[in-house]
Design an enzyme around this catalytic site. Sequence first.
Site, PDB file in Angstrom:
ATOM      1  N   GLU A   1      68.333  68.093  21.685  1.00 13.74           N
ATOM      2  CA  GLU A   1      67.252  67.953  22.666  1.00 13.74           C
ATOM      3  C   GLU A   1      67.718  68.370  24.060  1.00 13.74           C
ATOM      4  OE1 GLU A   1      64.201  64.383  24.135  1.00 13.74           O
ATOM      5  OE2 GLU A   1      66.112  63.882  23.174  1.00 13.74           O
TER       6      GLU A   1
ATOM      7  N   LYS B   1      56.960  67.280  22.556  1.00  9.87           N
ATOM      8  CA  LYS B   1      57.268  65.907  22.161  1.00  9.87           C
ATOM      9  C   LYS B   1      56.061  65.000  22.379  1.00  9.87           C
ATOM     10  CE  LYS B   1      60.923  62.451  23.055  1.00  9.87           C
ATOM     11  NZ  LYS B   1      62.211  62.272  23.758  1.00  9.87           N
TER      12      LYS B   1
ATOM     13  N   CYS C   1      63.484  63.499  19.095  1.00  9.50           N
ATOM     14  CA  CYS C   1      64.092  62.230  19.495  1.00  9.50           C
ATOM     15  C   CYS C   1      63.192  61.018  19.278  1.00  9.50           C
ATOM     16  CB  CYS C   1      64.605  62.326  20.931  1.00  9.50           C
ATOM     17  SG  CYS C   1      65.923  61.120  21.303  1.00  9.50           S
TER      18      CYS C   1
END
Length: 295
Positions: A45, A118, A155
């Site tokens: 990330e 995300k 994540c």
Amino acid sequence: MPNKKYKIAVIQLNLNDVAENNLKKCLSWVRDAANQGAEVISLPELYSSHYFCQSEDVDNFALAEPLYSTSFIAFSALAKELGVVIIVPFFEKRMAGIYHNSAYIIDTDGSEAGLYRKMHIPDDPHFYEKFYFTPGDLGFKTIPTQKGKIGTLICWDQWYPEAARLTALQGAEVLFYPTAIGWHPGEKDEYGVNQHGAWMSVMKGHAVANGVYVAAANRIGLEQYLPDTDGIQFWGSSFIAGPQGEILAQASHDKEEILIAEVDLDTQENVRQNWPFFRDRRIDAFGDITKRAID
């Protein structure tokens, strides 16, 4: 005909450096992974900088880049040269005041196979991501590439079974999780084992529940760039799991590494035939899942 087998890789790195150096480093490591036979390769990330979300500082917005600029140009050229798929997580500047934590999926010809933003944005001590990132608006997607059908989550998304399920239901063979997660050094002795164990367990659970391969690419190193703080000790431990949650490759806590494993679609189909979780889902009874709470 789709590829019945292909090799995937996650790259675990220390990225506590300036953008130009991190770019050169990551290009080199992707090349190394391809030379070892990897066909779909994921970076961690926010590859281009240290993990700046330890503080809320408007100066850090200068680290963001517009779509199809530095990162895309460099990795697009490399993907085309090597004939590989590359997952490139980056800090996206969409427009003034709107920024995303995003990832390119770049195909073997250098074109954009897909873009993911995300969806779940955390706000925890030293993980102040809500200050920087607008939640993704592209949804959960499976991206067809020349090597296979892949899903890319990022994540904090890794804790949500709904994200894994919705991506897998679109045909993903692999769920990639570019990651930046670690310990608060002062808490590690008391909570570290359980925190790391939970992280591993939840993603292995996604592999089992969906009959997919799961690949997590984390960073390593102590990033202590703020004065009077302990920083974050990124725990590495990147891994690739098979569709029964079995660990196919596992990295250390503190070394830069390339992990490679083979995706075998015949194995995946066999697992789903014997553990037919998709067949037995009671979709007629799941309507309340879209509610915040069932009061």
